[in-house]
Design an enzyme around this catalytic site. Structure first.
Site, PDB file in Angstrom:
ATOM      1  N   CYS A 338      15.110  70.462  47.020  1.00 23.18           N
ATOM      2  CA  CYS A 338      13.770  70.657  47.602  1.00 23.18           C
ATOM      3  C   CYS A 338      13.324  72.047  47.159  1.00 23.18           C
ATOM      4  O   CYS A 338      13.984  73.046  47.471  1.00 23.18           O
ATOM      5  CB  CYS A 338      13.872  70.579  49.122  1.00 23.18           C
ATOM      6  SG  CYS A 338      12.568  71.420  50.019  1.00 23.18           S
ATOM      7  N   CYS A 341      12.763  74.718  49.852  1.00 22.63           N
ATOM      8  CA  CYS A 341      14.038  75.125  50.456  1.00 22.63           C
ATOM      9  C   CYS A 341      14.800  76.016  49.474  1.00 22.63           C
ATOM     10  O   CYS A 341      15.464  76.972  49.867  1.00 22.63           O
ATOM     11  CB  CYS A 341      14.884  73.907  50.810  1.00 22.63           C
ATOM     12  SG  CYS A 341      14.017  72.642  51.755  1.00 22.63           S
TER      13      CYS A 341
HETATM   14  P1  FAD Z   1      22.582  70.097  58.669  1.00 28.80           P
HETATM   15  O1  FAD Z   1      21.728  71.252  59.102  1.00 28.80           O
HETATM   16  O2  FAD Z   1      22.446  69.634  57.260  1.00 28.80           O
HETATM   17  O3  FAD Z   1      24.096  70.503  58.961  1.00 28.80           O
HETATM   18  C1  FAD Z   1      25.209  69.742  58.440  1.00 28.80           C
HETATM   19  C2  FAD Z   1      26.419  69.975  59.314  1.00 28.80           C
HETATM   20  O4  FAD Z   1      26.772  71.362  59.278  1.00 28.80           O
HETATM   21  C3  FAD Z   1      26.164  69.695  60.802  1.00 28.80           C
HETATM   22  O5  FAD Z   1      26.390  68.358  61.111  1.00 28.80           O
HETATM   23  C4  FAD Z   1      27.137  70.616  61.499  1.00 28.80           C
HETATM   24  O6  FAD Z   1      28.422  70.025  61.567  1.00 28.80           O
HETATM   25  C5  FAD Z   1      27.224  71.802  60.572  1.00 28.80           C
HETATM   26  N1  FAD Z   1      26.350  72.899  61.011  1.00 28.80           N
HETATM   27  C6  FAD Z   1      25.018  72.852  61.256  1.00 28.80           C
HETATM   28  N2  FAD Z   1      24.555  74.060  61.558  1.00 28.80           N
HETATM   29  C7  FAD Z   1      25.605  74.908  61.512  1.00 28.80           C
HETATM   30  C8  FAD Z   1      25.736  76.300  61.732  1.00 28.80           C
HETATM   31  N3  FAD Z   1      24.695  77.089  62.024  1.00 28.80           N
HETATM   32  N4  FAD Z   1      26.958  76.849  61.617  1.00 28.80           N
HETATM   33  C9  FAD Z   1      28.034  76.094  61.291  1.00 28.80           C
HETATM   34  N5  FAD Z   1      27.962  74.767  61.048  1.00 28.80           N
HETATM   35  C10 FAD Z   1      26.762  74.177  61.167  1.00 28.80           C
HETATM   36  N6  FAD Z   1      15.146  71.659  55.513  1.00 28.80           N
HETATM   37  C11 FAD Z   1      13.856  71.878  55.869  1.00 28.80           C
HETATM   38  O7  FAD Z   1      13.247  71.009  56.503  1.00 28.80           O
HETATM   39  N7  FAD Z   1      13.209  73.050  55.534  1.00 28.80           N
HETATM   40  C12 FAD Z   1      13.827  74.047  54.859  1.00 28.80           C
HETATM   41  O8  FAD Z   1      13.217  75.073  54.556  1.00 28.80           O
HETATM   42  C13 FAD Z   1      15.193  73.842  54.475  1.00 28.80           C
HETATM   43  N8  FAD Z   1      15.852  74.777  53.762  1.00 28.80           N
HETATM   44  C14 FAD Z   1      17.133  74.531  53.364  1.00 28.80           C
HETATM   45  C15 FAD Z   1      17.796  75.495  52.604  1.00 28.80           C
HETATM   46  C16 FAD Z   1      19.077  75.248  52.158  1.00 28.80           C
HETATM   47  C17 FAD Z   1      19.769  76.300  51.324  1.00 28.80           C
HETATM   48  C18 FAD Z   1      19.728  74.014  52.470  1.00 28.80           C
HETATM   49  C19 FAD Z   1      21.115  73.729  51.970  1.00 28.80           C
HETATM   50  C20 FAD Z   1      19.081  73.062  53.233  1.00 28.80           C
HETATM   51  C21 FAD Z   1      17.780  73.303  53.690  1.00 28.80           C
HETATM   52  N9  FAD Z   1      17.116  72.380  54.476  1.00 28.80           N
HETATM   53  C22 FAD Z   1      15.813  72.606  54.836  1.00 28.80           C
HETATM   54  C23 FAD Z   1      17.809  71.192  55.004  1.00 28.80           C
HETATM   55  C24 FAD Z   1      18.359  71.470  56.427  1.00 28.80           C
HETATM   56  O9  FAD Z   1      19.113  72.672  56.449  1.00 28.80           O
HETATM   57  C25 FAD Z   1      19.264  70.350  56.931  1.00 28.80           C
HETATM   58  O10 FAD Z   1      20.300  70.123  56.002  1.00 28.80           O
HETATM   59  C26 FAD Z   1      18.516  69.063  57.182  1.00 28.80           C
HETATM   60  O11 FAD Z   1      17.468  69.293  58.107  1.00 28.80           O
HETATM   61  C27 FAD Z   1      19.437  67.972  57.749  1.00 28.80           C
HETATM   62  O12 FAD Z   1      19.991  68.409  58.954  1.00 28.80           O
HETATM   63  P2  FAD Z   1      21.252  67.769  59.635  1.00 28.80           P
HETATM   64  O13 FAD Z   1      20.908  67.513  61.062  1.00 28.80           O
HETATM   65  O14 FAD Z   1      21.765  66.625  58.811  1.00 28.80           O
HETATM   66  O15 FAD Z   1      22.373  68.905  59.665  1.00 28.80           O
END
Ligand code: FAD
Length: 416
Positions: A338, A341
């Site tokens: 993205c 992101c």
């Molecule tokens: P995710 O946030 O993907 O987390 C995956 C797993 O990591 C979780 O199930 C949990 O076990 C673990 N986890 C979660 N948070 C933490 C923490 N703080 N510390 C330790 N472990 C943790 N999405 C957007 O909508 N806008 C953006 O600007 C954006 N920027 C991004 C930038 C980067 C570099 C990346 C890699 C992703 C970005 N995303 C963004 C995507 C977003 O971060 C999530 O991956 C997405 O929303 C899916 O969320 P999820 O609920 O599957 O869990």
């Protein structure tokens, strides 16, 4: 006669969230204004570098993933200084009286010192070793001009396997093989939850987790309600991703205080060497004054106590390991499919990498300008400074949003 002993003030601890919130109430409005100024809002980044680790076969097609780039005409009108001289954030040549010498030829960014085996000149190899990130090069022909203010970090819909795989790869960088013996010195405020790892490695984990949590806070603070098409705050999103995990909340404060330590340490550099010259002298003077207040007065009030980190016998090896792992995290940013992101991922990883470099890699003499580089290569590139301040703004926003979300959730709970 009674002797008055000055009360010893213990260093602020990131565990003291109330203090962080109070300091942030002053920092947030200031840094939020700073990032709107021309010097801090425009960057040149290459968002099309291939992922160096795996073959990407997913491209986020959501409209909200798209980065609005500036066309040439707009750059010439709004940010002509980016064209004229990409080194506006460079160190001013030091006066001879202070022991400085004029740069010894070659462009400040490229350098033209003696060639070393492998093609890189010697000094750029040294710099290479010191950086915690693979840096964007604003002087490169590749890359596009972007107005960060026009491309806010918020919900984009980037999720599922592509996003999860990137986070997984980033956390994998945190899998250190060998715990370093004798590393448990337990600086105040750092939550040590994996007792077999030395403190520095735990801090590395806290930094990654803090960045992840901060990004999640931004997503939940500007969440797209797909039914109404409205951007809105989403307290339940915050609660599920961050609020239910006190360690994640805490890690945001750890990164915030690390960024403030870097700003505080950089105060002499910002005051005497950073040359802000966007062509609007009045605005530039206001930016310089705000930076001085931020770095000199506000940042020290909640700056991480880093004095006990990287002090043991394994200091150099540990530093090398953390640095090389963080550099890998910065390369992983090119695997974020993205674009928006990726833009903010790169900016914030660079901002945090710059903070690590300033706090652990640069001496006070270097920052005060008493040690000059053999080629006149800048201590910090413009992009590093811009990334540091924008990242501080993002974390200041997160701290503010955490307070607001917690209040909203407490109100909802009280009404039940
Ligand atoms: P995710 O946030 O993907 O987390 C995956 C797993 O990591 C979780 O199930 C949990 O076990 C673990 N986890 C979660 N948070 C933490 C923490 N703080 N510390 C330790 N472990 C943790 N999405 C957007 O909508 N806008 C953006 O600007 C954006 N920027 C991004 C930038 C980067 C570099 C990346 C890699 C992703 C970005 N995303 C963004 C995507 C977003 O971060 C999530 O991956 C997405 O929303 C899916 O969320 P999820 O609920 O599957 O869990």
């Amino acid at each position: 006669p009674s002797v008055r002993v000055a009360a010893r003030r213990s260093p602020p601890s990131p565990a003291d969230h109330a203090l962080g919130n109070a300091v942030n109430a002053e920092i947030y409005p200031l840094v939020n204004q700073l990032v709107k100024s021309p010097f801090f809002r425009y960057v040149k980044v290459d968002l099309h570098k291939p992922c160096p680790f795996w073959k990407e076969n997913f491209k986020c097609m959501n409209q909200d993933c798209v980065v609005q780039v500036m066309d040439e005409g707009k750059v010439r009108i709004e940010a002509p200084f980016m064209y004229q001289d990409v080194n506006l954030g460079d160190v001013k040549p030091m006066p001879a009286a202070l022991g400085g010498s004029a740069p010894s030829g070659g462009s400040a960014l490229g350098g033209s010192g003696p060639a070393a085996p492998g093609g890189l000149n010697f000094f750029s190899q040294c710099q290479f070793a010191k950086d915690f990130c693979v840096l964007e090069d604003e002087s490169s022909a590749n890359g596009e001009y972007v107005d960060l203010q026009e491309n806010p970090e918020r919900f984009t819909g980037y999720s599922g396997a592509p996003a999860n795989n990137v986070w997984k790869a980033i956390y994998q960088e945190n899998c250190f093989n060998s715990p370093v013996a004798g590393g448990h010195h337990g600086a105040p405020g750092l939550a040590l939850d994996a007792p077999d790892l030395c403190e520095e490695k735990q801090v590395f984990h806290q930094i990654i987790s803090g960045l992840h949590a901060s990004i999640s806070v931004h997503i939940c603070a500007e969440y797209l309600n797909k039914t109404t098409g409205q951007w809105q705050r989403h307290p339940q999103c915050y609660q599920a991703r961050v609020g239910n995990f006190p360690d994640r909340v805490h890690n945001v404060y750890v990164v915030y205080s690390l960024l403030l330590r870097a700003m505080a340490k950089l105060e002499p550099y910002l005051a005497h060497q950073l040359d802000i010259c966007t062509g609007k002298p009045k605005d530039d003077a206001a930016v310089q004054t705000a930076l001085a207040h931020l770095a000199g007065d506000l940042a020290p009030r909640y700056a991480l106590d880093a004095s006990r980190l990287f002090q043991g016998p394994h200091r150099t090896a540990l530093m090398d390991e953390v640095r090389s792992r963080f550099r890998n995290v910065s390369r992983i940013m090119d695997c974020v499919s993205c674009q928006k992101c990726r833009l903010w991922g790169k900016t914030q990883v660079t901002g945090i990498g710059t903070a690590l470099k300033v706090v652990f890699g640069l001496s006070d003499e270097m920052i005060q300008g008493n040690v000059s580089s053999p080629t006149g290569k800048p201590l910090l590139s413009r992009f590093e400074i811009v990334a540091l301040v924008n990242t501080l703004n993002r974390f200041a926003e997160s701290v503010r949003d955490i307070v607001a979300f917690e209040e909203e959730l407490a109100r909802d709970e009280a009404l039940k």
